[in-house]
Design a protein around this motif. Sequence first.
Motif, PDB file in Angstrom:
ATOM      1  N   LYS A 239      -5.775   1.169   5.283  1.00 19.46           N
ATOM      2  CA  LYS A 239      -5.408   0.325   4.135  1.00 19.46           C
ATOM      3  C   LYS A 239      -5.975  -1.090   4.241  1.00 19.46           C
ATOM      4  O   LYS A 239      -6.173  -1.755   3.222  1.00 19.46           O
ATOM      5  CB  LYS A 239      -3.883   0.251   4.000  1.00 19.46           C
ATOM      6  N   ASN A 410      -6.288  12.886  -3.779  1.00 14.81           N
ATOM      7  CA  ASN A 410      -5.236  12.098  -4.430  1.00 14.81           C
ATOM      8  C   ASN A 410      -5.715  10.701  -4.791  1.00 14.81           C
ATOM      9  O   ASN A 410      -4.905   9.845  -5.154  1.00 14.81           O
ATOM     10  CB  ASN A 410      -4.016  12.009  -3.516  1.00 14.81           C
ATOM     11  N   GLU A 423      -5.062   2.430  -9.834  1.00 14.38           N
ATOM     12  CA  GLU A 423      -4.042   3.487  -9.881  1.00 14.38           C
ATOM     13  C   GLU A 423      -4.367   4.590  -8.872  1.00 14.38           C
ATOM     14  O   GLU A 423      -3.478   5.117  -8.183  1.00 14.38           O
ATOM     15  CB  GLU A 423      -3.970   4.081 -11.290  1.00 14.38           C
ATOM     16  N   TRP A 425      -6.135   4.325  -6.087  1.00 17.01           N
ATOM     17  CA  TRP A 425      -5.920   3.819  -4.724  1.00 17.01           C
ATOM     18  C   TRP A 425      -4.432   3.834  -4.382  1.00 17.01           C
ATOM     19  O   TRP A 425      -4.041   4.301  -3.300  1.00 17.01           O
ATOM     20  CB  TRP A 425      -6.481   2.418  -4.585  1.00 17.01           C
ATOM     21  N   ASP A 426      -3.602   3.352  -5.279  1.00 19.13           N
ATOM     22  CA  ASP A 426      -2.157   3.313  -5.027  1.00 19.13           C
ATOM     23  C   ASP A 426      -1.601   4.713  -4.825  1.00 19.13           C
ATOM     24  O   ASP A 426      -0.741   4.940  -3.955  1.00 19.13           O
ATOM     25  CB  ASP A 426      -1.429   2.624  -6.188  1.00 19.13           C
ATOM     26  N   ASN A 427      -2.086   5.662  -5.621  1.00 23.69           N
ATOM     27  CA  ASN A 427      -1.616   7.032  -5.480  1.00 23.69           C
ATOM     28  C   ASN A 427      -2.059   7.632  -4.147  1.00 23.69           C
ATOM     29  O   ASN A 427      -1.280   8.327  -3.484  1.00 23.69           O
ATOM     30  CB  ASN A 427      -2.152   7.889  -6.628  1.00 23.69           C
ATOM     31  N   VAL A 429      -2.733   6.000  -1.333  1.00 23.41           N
ATOM     32  CA  VAL A 429      -1.974   5.350  -0.256  1.00 23.41           C
ATOM     33  C   VAL A 429      -0.570   5.941  -0.156  1.00 23.41           C
ATOM     34  O   VAL A 429      -0.077   6.241   0.942  1.00 23.41           O
ATOM     35  CB  VAL A 429      -1.920   3.826  -0.482  1.00 23.41           C
ATOM     36  N   LYS A 430       0.081   6.108  -1.305  1.00 23.01           N
ATOM     37  CA  LYS A 430       1.429   6.668  -1.308  1.00 23.01           C
ATOM     38  C   LYS A 430       1.431   8.075  -0.707  1.00 23.01           C
ATOM     39  O   LYS A 430       2.300   8.416   0.119  1.00 23.01           O
ATOM     40  CB  LYS A 430       1.976   6.701  -2.730  1.00 23.01           C
ATOM     41  N   THR A 431       0.476   8.894  -1.121  1.00 17.91           N
ATOM     42  CA  THR A 431       0.395  10.261  -0.629  1.00 17.91           C
ATOM     43  C   THR A 431       0.139  10.303   0.870  1.00 17.91           C
ATOM     44  O   THR A 431       0.773  11.061   1.616  1.00 17.91           O
ATOM     45  CB  THR A 431      -0.716  11.025  -1.367  1.00 17.91           C
ATOM     46  N   ASP A 433       0.580   7.889   3.200  1.00 20.62           N
ATOM     47  CA  ASP A 433       1.664   7.321   4.008  1.00 20.62           C
ATOM     48  C   ASP A 433       2.865   8.256   4.071  1.00 20.62           C
ATOM     49  O   ASP A 433       3.526   8.375   5.117  1.00 20.62           O
ATOM     50  CB  ASP A 433       2.079   5.963   3.451  1.00 20.62           C
ATOM     51  N   ASN A 434       3.139   8.956   2.971  1.00 23.77           N
ATOM     52  CA  ASN A 434       4.212   9.944   2.999  1.00 23.77           C
ATOM     53  C   ASN A 434       3.901  11.062   3.999  1.00 23.77           C
ATOM     54  O   ASN A 434       4.777  11.517   4.732  1.00 23.77           O
ATOM     55  CB  ASN A 434       4.421  10.548   1.607  1.00 23.77           C
ATOM     56  N   ASP A 437       4.244   9.839   7.630  1.00 24.58           N
ATOM     57  CA  ASP A 437       5.624   9.556   8.036  1.00 24.58           C
ATOM     58  C   ASP A 437       6.455  10.813   8.241  1.00 24.58           C
ATOM     59  O   ASP A 437       7.566  10.728   8.758  1.00 24.58           O
ATOM     60  CB  ASP A 437       6.315   8.676   6.983  1.00 24.58           C
TER      61      ASP A 437
END
Length: 438
Positions: A239, A410, A423, A425-427, A429-431, A433-434, A437
Amino acid sequence: MRARTRIRRKAVVLAAVASLGAGLLAGCADDGDDKDSSSSDGGGGKIKITLGLFGAAGFEESGLYKEYEKLHPEIDIQQTVIERNENYYPALLNHLTTNSGLQDIQMVEVGNIAEIVQTQSDKLLDLSKYGKKSDYLEWKWEQATTSDGLTVGVGTDVGPMAICYRKDLFEEAGLPTDREEVGKLWADDWNKFVEVGNDYKAKGPKGTTFLDSPGGLLQAILSSEKDRFYNASGEVIYKTNPAVKDAFELTSKAAEDGLIGNQTQFQPAWDTTIANSKFAAMSCPPWMLGYIKGKSKPESAGKWDVAQAPKSGNWGGSFLTVPKSGKNTEEAAKLAAWLTAPEQQAKLFGKQGSFPSTPAAYESAEVTGAKNDMTGDAPIGTIFAAAAANIPVQTIGPKDQIIQQGLTDNGVVLVTQGKSPEEAWDNAVKTIDNALDQ
């Protein structure tokens, strides 16, 4: 599915690889159930050696098993193949974790080797006394070597990156078709590569795009970068790494400008774009030529050529490992070393297109004289050998494959479907990082 834990161990400093190499390389065939391709029945008191493989490894198809069995009549070789690595690897990891259900030899894709080295090396035989380190590209050997010097895998192939392009479509767009001149158009700069795409769009045949897919471009750019997803301390940096963000933004810009097809690689709709000549160029490791041939119509033969990429990178490549739990570890280790020796790797490239990880093979007739029906007289062995010599060294982390897949499936793919780069990039990153984790 295996649980994914956040791992911040010290990453192994390795050569450039493509995180998606496994899934995509294995994508050379459709998904399917396990298929048993036994070369003999293991009877007659012979020593049976079993291999667990994914994708189109090519050992049996190239006649290497029969050759080894002729040299060693006491050996019977059998293999089980799972077509796609995303189906193969979770099961392999589970078997290693439980130390059960393992074949005598297990293939590991380059995108997974860091995790295997860091978390499963105690289950695997040290192969350093079987394979000769001097035979292999130094970075390839190090990829499967632990911090305390145990080498748990011997390299099969590598995927030096080039650009495959359609000479007929380039000519229609007013671009040069000679591979040396084509390479000069974008030498040393991926931005120049995208600029050529704008030239193609202006004059190229209607209904075609310059590139095949956003995933292919992102893969190529990131595989040529020294630093990508992890730092030397094992911390996830994708990131905050400018090289990753720049690659994402350049790919997104090309997508927004209509230079790239909106397909996901190795899916049926993408296969159709190959068959119908709907794009002019693509990121192209050696094994991709076989895929192109398999999906093209006969009239496309000889219309392709291969030029050097703006920067050298690596997409794909695997290793053979020998679990300690096997019944015949000594014989399995000898077979693994023989299958990956320069002579056998040269034969495999000549028949299967898997580019050797052993430089001595680059001078062999099988490599220097290699030709492909799609690229005519192009000296593909020499071209890919030159690319292999300039592959950068990277820090590879245990979850590189997850990050690369997230940035692609994604992320940049969404830009071709109308999402903004922000949009997308944000999607992504969210995918990612989930997944990290979990």
